[in-house]
Scaffold this motif. Structure first.
Motif, PDB file in Angstrom:
ATOM      1  N   GLY A  13       2.218  -8.946   3.578  1.00  0.00           N
ATOM      2  CA  GLY A  13       0.796  -9.315   3.647  1.00  0.00           C
ATOM      3  C   GLY A  13       0.126  -9.133   2.306  1.00  0.00           C
ATOM      4  N   MET A  14      -1.110  -8.647   2.325  1.00  0.00           N
ATOM      5  CA  MET A  14      -1.891  -8.552   1.100  1.00  0.00           C
ATOM      6  C   MET A  14      -1.276  -7.562   0.114  1.00  0.00           C
ATOM      7  N   ILE A  15      -0.911  -6.374   0.613  1.00  0.00           N
ATOM      8  CA  ILE A  15      -0.301  -5.404  -0.306  1.00  0.00           C
ATOM      9  C   ILE A  15       1.108  -5.851  -0.677  1.00  0.00           C
ATOM     10  N   GLY A  16       1.878  -6.309   0.308  1.00  0.00           N
ATOM     11  CA  GLY A  16       3.257  -6.726   0.063  1.00  0.00           C
ATOM     12  C   GLY A  16       3.345  -7.801  -1.025  1.00  0.00           C
ATOM     13  N   PHE A  34      10.071  -9.084   3.160  1.00  0.00           N
ATOM     14  CA  PHE A  34      10.425  -9.185   4.579  1.00  0.00           C
ATOM     15  C   PHE A  34       9.138  -9.173   5.402  1.00  0.00           C
ATOM     16  N   ASP A  35       9.111  -9.952   6.473  1.00  0.00           N
ATOM     17  CA  ASP A  35       7.975  -9.897   7.409  1.00  0.00           C
ATOM     18  C   ASP A  35       8.451 -10.464   8.745  1.00  0.00           C
ATOM     19  N   ILE A  36       7.735 -10.111   9.823  1.00  0.00           N
ATOM     20  CA  ILE A  36       8.070 -10.750  11.105  1.00  0.00           C
ATOM     21  C   ILE A  36       7.459 -12.146  11.188  1.00  0.00           C
ATOM     22  N   VAL A  78       6.987   0.054   2.352  1.00  0.00           N
ATOM     23  CA  VAL A  78       6.643  -0.376   3.717  1.00  0.00           C
ATOM     24  C   VAL A  78       5.135  -0.537   3.869  1.00  0.00           C
ATOM     25  N   THR A  79       4.705  -1.744   4.147  1.00  0.00           N
ATOM     26  CA  THR A  79       3.293  -2.015   4.470  1.00  0.00           C
ATOM     27  C   THR A  79       3.165  -2.703   5.814  1.00  0.00           C
ATOM     28  N   ALA A  80       4.270  -2.815   6.539  1.00  0.00           N
ATOM     29  CA  ALA A  80       4.261  -3.523   7.817  1.00  0.00           C
ATOM     30  C   ALA A  80       3.282  -2.860   8.776  1.00  0.00           C
ATOM     31  N   VAL A  82      -0.645  -3.311  11.033  1.00  0.00           N
ATOM     32  CA  VAL A  82      -1.947  -3.952  11.140  1.00  0.00           C
ATOM     33  C   VAL A  82      -2.920  -3.167  10.255  1.00  0.00           C
ATOM     34  N   PRO A  83      -3.700  -3.846   9.413  1.00  0.00           N
ATOM     35  CA  PRO A  83      -4.666  -3.093   8.599  1.00  0.00           C
ATOM     36  C   PRO A  83      -5.942  -2.782   9.379  1.00  0.00           C
ATOM     37  N   ARG A  84      -6.756  -1.908   8.812  1.00  0.00           N
ATOM     38  CA  ARG A  84      -8.021  -1.556   9.465  1.00  0.00           C
ATOM     39  C   ARG A  84      -9.001  -2.717   9.437  1.00  0.00           C
ATOM     40  N   CYS A 119       6.130   4.714   2.013  1.00  0.00           N
ATOM     41  CA  CYS A 119       5.342   4.169   3.125  1.00  0.00           C
ATOM     42  C   CYS A 119       3.871   4.058   2.718  1.00  0.00           C
ATOM     43  N   ILE A 120       3.251   2.953   3.095  1.00  0.00           N
ATOM     44  CA  ILE A 120       1.813   2.756   2.824  1.00  0.00           C
ATOM     45  C   ILE A 120       1.040   2.541   4.128  1.00  0.00           C
ATOM     46  N   THR A 121       1.757   2.169   5.176  1.00  0.00           N
ATOM     47  CA  THR A 121       1.107   1.848   6.449  1.00  0.00           C
ATOM     48  C   THR A 121       0.272   3.024   6.969  1.00  0.00           C
ATOM     49  N   ASN A 122      -0.923   2.721   7.441  1.00  0.00           N
ATOM     50  CA  ASN A 122      -1.843   3.721   8.001  1.00  0.00           C
ATOM     51  C   ASN A 122      -1.668   3.897   9.508  1.00  0.00           C
ATOM     52  N   PRO A 123      -2.074   5.029  10.094  1.00  0.00           N
ATOM     53  CA  PRO A 123      -2.578   6.224   9.406  1.00  0.00           C
ATOM     54  C   PRO A 123      -1.442   6.939   8.659  1.00  0.00           C
ATOM     55  N   GLY A 144       5.045   9.138   1.236  1.00  0.00           N
ATOM     56  CA  GLY A 144       3.896   8.276   1.525  1.00  0.00           C
ATOM     57  C   GLY A 144       3.017   8.105   0.301  1.00  0.00           C
ATOM     58  N   MET A 145       2.471   6.886   0.134  1.00  0.00           N
ATOM     59  CA  MET A 145       1.543   6.624  -0.958  1.00  0.00           C
ATOM     60  C   MET A 145       0.118   6.802  -0.447  1.00  0.00           C
ATOM     61  N   ALA A 146      -0.631   7.683  -1.059  1.00  0.00           N
ATOM     62  CA  ALA A 146      -2.067   7.804  -0.767  1.00  0.00           C
ATOM     63  C   ALA A 146      -2.753   8.523  -1.918  1.00  0.00           C
ATOM     64  N   VAL A 148      -2.038   8.939  -5.104  1.00  0.00           N
ATOM     65  CA  VAL A 148      -2.198   8.238  -6.385  1.00  0.00           C
ATOM     66  C   VAL A 148      -3.434   7.335  -6.296  1.00  0.00           C
ATOM     67  N   LEU A 149      -3.569   6.673  -5.155  1.00  0.00           N
ATOM     68  CA  LEU A 149      -4.729   5.795  -4.934  1.00  0.00           C
ATOM     69  C   LEU A 149      -6.024   6.604  -4.833  1.00  0.00           C
ATOM     70  N   ASP A 150      -6.005   7.650  -4.026  1.00  0.00           N
ATOM     71  CA  ASP A 150      -7.227   8.433  -3.834  1.00  0.00           C
ATOM     72  C   ASP A 150      -7.675   9.062  -5.153  1.00  0.00           C
ATOM     73  N   GLY A 176      -4.569  15.208   3.588  1.00  0.00           N
ATOM     74  CA  GLY A 176      -4.267  13.980   4.320  1.00  0.00           C
ATOM     75  C   GLY A 176      -5.057  12.824   3.744  1.00  0.00           C
ATOM     76  N   HIS A 177      -4.582  11.595   4.002  1.00  0.00           N
ATOM     77  CA  HIS A 177      -5.296  10.404   3.564  1.00  0.00           C
ATOM     78  C   HIS A 177      -6.258  10.033   4.668  1.00  0.00           C
ATOM     79  N   GLY A 178      -7.504  10.280   4.431  1.00  0.00           N
ATOM     80  CA  GLY A 178      -8.488  10.024   5.477  1.00  0.00           C
ATOM     81  C   GLY A 178      -9.758  10.695   5.047  1.00  0.00           C
TER      82      GLY A 178
HETATM   83  P1  A3D Z   1      -1.618  -7.182   5.989  1.00  0.00           P
HETATM   84  O1  A3D Z   1      -2.061  -8.123   4.931  1.00  0.00           O
HETATM   85  O2  A3D Z   1      -2.066  -7.404   7.370  1.00  0.00           O
HETATM   86  O3  A3D Z   1      -0.031  -7.099   5.947  1.00  0.00           O
HETATM   87  C1  A3D Z   1       0.715  -6.454   6.912  1.00  0.00           C
HETATM   88  C2  A3D Z   1       1.909  -7.322   7.207  1.00  0.00           C
HETATM   89  O4  A3D Z   1       2.765  -6.610   8.112  1.00  0.00           O
HETATM   90  C3  A3D Z   1       1.571  -8.649   7.882  1.00  0.00           C
HETATM   91  O5  A3D Z   1       2.047  -9.711   7.090  1.00  0.00           O
HETATM   92  C4  A3D Z   1       2.298  -8.572   9.219  1.00  0.00           C
HETATM   93  O6  A3D Z   1       2.833  -9.824   9.633  1.00  0.00           O
HETATM   94  C5  A3D Z   1       3.390  -7.589   8.913  1.00  0.00           C
HETATM   95  N1  A3D Z   1       3.982  -6.969  10.087  1.00  0.00           N
HETATM   96  C6  A3D Z   1       3.385  -6.614  11.262  1.00  0.00           C
HETATM   97  N2  A3D Z   1       4.290  -6.079  12.088  1.00  0.00           N
HETATM   98  C7  A3D Z   1       5.478  -6.086  11.438  1.00  0.00           C
HETATM   99  C8  A3D Z   1       6.793  -5.663  11.769  1.00  0.00           C
HETATM  100  N3  A3D Z   1       7.055  -5.124  12.957  1.00  0.00           N
HETATM  101  N4  A3D Z   1       7.756  -5.816  10.847  1.00  0.00           N
HETATM  102  C9  A3D Z   1       7.500  -6.357   9.640  1.00  0.00           C
HETATM  103  N5  A3D Z   1       6.281  -6.785   9.271  1.00  0.00           N
HETATM  104  C10 A3D Z   1       5.287  -6.645  10.159  1.00  0.00           C
HETATM  105  O7  A3D Z   1      -2.052  -5.681   5.593  1.00  0.00           O
HETATM  106  P2  A3D Z   1      -2.167  -5.018   4.147  1.00  0.00           P
HETATM  107  O8  A3D Z   1      -1.004  -5.463   3.335  1.00  0.00           O
HETATM  108  O9  A3D Z   1      -3.541  -5.200   3.630  1.00  0.00           O
HETATM  109  O10 A3D Z   1      -2.032  -3.475   4.555  1.00  0.00           O
HETATM  110  C11 A3D Z   1      -0.807  -2.962   5.043  1.00  0.00           C
HETATM  111  C12 A3D Z   1      -0.946  -1.544   5.543  1.00  0.00           C
HETATM  112  O11 A3D Z   1      -1.317  -0.676   4.488  1.00  0.00           O
HETATM  113  C13 A3D Z   1      -2.007  -1.318   6.622  1.00  0.00           C
HETATM  114  O12 A3D Z   1      -1.507  -0.450   7.604  1.00  0.00           O
HETATM  115  C14 A3D Z   1      -3.146  -0.653   5.872  1.00  0.00           C
HETATM  116  O13 A3D Z   1      -3.953   0.131   6.710  1.00  0.00           O
HETATM  117  C15 A3D Z   1      -2.369   0.187   4.909  1.00  0.00           C
HETATM  118  N6  A3D Z   1      -3.102   0.657   3.727  1.00  0.00           N
HETATM  119  C16 A3D Z   1      -2.875   1.946   3.335  1.00  0.00           C
HETATM  120  C17 A3D Z   1      -3.508   2.454   2.218  1.00  0.00           C
HETATM  121  C18 A3D Z   1      -3.239   3.861   1.799  1.00  0.00           C
HETATM  122  O14 A3D Z   1      -3.795   4.325   0.822  1.00  0.00           O
HETATM  123  C19 A3D Z   1      -2.325   4.687   2.548  1.00  0.00           C
HETATM  124  C20 A3D Z   1      -4.392   1.658   1.492  1.00  0.00           C
HETATM  125  C21 A3D Z   1      -4.600   0.349   1.916  1.00  0.00           C
HETATM  126  C22 A3D Z   1      -3.939  -0.139   3.036  1.00  0.00           C
END
Ligand code: A3D
Length: 321
Positions: A13-16, A34-36, A78-80, A82-84, A119-123, A144-146, A148-150, A176-178
């Motif tokens: 997605g956006m981060i990937g 990789f993505d589903i 890993v960013t797989a 759902v974002p917030r 790992c970057i996925t939240n929480p 987990g990455m948090a 460096v960003l914070d 914690g990241h939050g």
């Molecule tokens: P987004 O652009 O939605 O990308 C997520 C991708 O994951 C999408 O392309 C989905 O299709 C894919 N996906 C969903 N389920 C699966 C699966 N089972 N296997 C493989 N791929 C899958 O989101 P994003 O890239 O903006 O953000 C990704 C994650 O990072 C989210 O959980 C955010 O909350 C998190 N995030 C964390 C921080 C930290 O500082 C920790 C900062 C910003 C975002």
């Protein structure tokens, strides 16, 4: 094997996508997105490959929906999930993203069990713990990455306030990241000058620093609110790349990361943001620093919140209990 390193990005997605662009530009290795979602990672891979001739990088970038294609990866980011969305807390994401971590953890276990996994996925603090459990990798190979960003957010706001270069700000964030994260002023310096001292020199009132600490804590939410759709991705991606480079280059950098802490900080087997040495051994060490009583109690609030999330995860998936 091409002799190049292999970087697997789970979630395109956006981060990937941003991760892929940065990793390619830095020629860190060949990249698998990789993505589903079908077609999307392949489309991004094609688009990004076509940056190569313009930007002058050699990296093979491919898109995939098959875990077999991450085989032998050196680094997995890993960013797989759902974002917030606006109004949604990181914790609301727990149930959905826990299932995603299970699939991803198994994919890693079966295809690249020797990788360094970021790992970057939240929480974040709960997801990195769950990903480690599901993957069965050593704790020092999953982080987990948090932080460096914070701390980059904290540094940005401080540089704006002091009208100084961001290069001279060394900002320190724990926990914690939050919203309970702990920006630690006592270890934050402007080119070595403690931030409280520098604030006095520059006539910046203490309350103003408190506002900056508060803005840092809510830094992710501020961007979520402005974007209206999705969450931050440029700075999160570049932060994870710094961690990957520390591992691949055996840099022994001390970076704030969500690392596994057992013993130190009075913690008993928990992933939480702490200063961590990253080198070829993965997370090679956790640095335990002296904290004031106030910082200690803030850290406790933060780690209690993380512990609560782990209990919730165990309730949702019996294999974690
Ligand atoms: P987004 O652009 O939605 O990308 C997520 C991708 O994951 C999408 O392309 C989905 O299709 C894919 N996906 C969903 N389920 C699966 C699966 N089972 N296997 C493989 N791929 C899958 O989101 P994003 O890239 O903006 O953000 C990704 C994650 O990072 C989210 O959980 C955010 O909350 C998190 N995030 C964390 C921080 C930290 O500082 C920790 C900062 C910003 C975002």
């Amino acid at each position: 094997n091409t002799g190049r390193k292999k970087i697997a990005l789970i979630g395109s997605g956006m981060i990937g996508g941003t991760l892929a662009h940065l990793a390619a530009k830095k020629e860190m290795g060949d990249i698998v997105l990789f993505d589903i979602a079908e077609g999307m990672p392949q489309g991004k891979a094609l688009d990004l490959s076509q940056c190569g001739p313009v930007e002058g990088f050699d990296a093979k970038i491919t898109g995939s929906n098959d875990y077999a294609d991450i085989a032998g990866a050196d680094v997995v980011i890993v960013t797989a999930g759902v974002p917030r969305k606006p109004g949604m807390s990181r914790d609301d994401l727990l149930g959905i993203n826990l299932k995603v971590m299970k699939a991803v953890g198994e994919g890693i276990k079966n295809n690249c069990p020797d990788a360094f996994v970021i790992c970057i996925t939240n929480p974040l603090d709960a997801m990195v713990w769950a990903l480690r459990e599901f993957s069965g990798l050593q704790h020092n190979k999953v982080v987990g990455m948090a932080g460096v960003l914070d701390s980059a957010r904290f540094a940005t706001f401080l540089a704006w306030e002091f009208d100084c270069s961001v290069k001279d700000v060394n900002a320190f964030v724990l926990g914690g990241h939050g919203d309970t994260m702990v920006p630690v002023k006592s270890y934050t310096t402007i080119n070595g000058i403690p931030v409280d001292d520098y604030a006095k020199i520059k006539g910046v009132p203490a309350e103003r620093l408190d506002e900056i600490v508060d803005r840092t804590r809510k830094g992710g939410g501020e961007i979520v609110g402005l974007l209206g759709n999705g969450s931050a991705y440029y700075a999160p991606a570049t932060s994870a790349i710094a961690m990957a480079e520390a591992y691949l280059g055996d840099q022994k950098r001390i970076l704030p990361c969500a690392s596994y802490v057992e013993g130190k900080y009075g913690l008993d087997g928990l992933y939480v943001g702490v200063p961590t040495v990253i080198g070829a051994g993965g997370t090679e060490d956790v640095i335990e620093i002296e904290l004031s009583d106030e910082e200690k109690s803030n850290l406790k609030v933060s780690t209690d919140a993380v512990e609560e999330l782990l209990e919730a995860c165990k309730g949702l998936d019996s294999s974690l209990a």
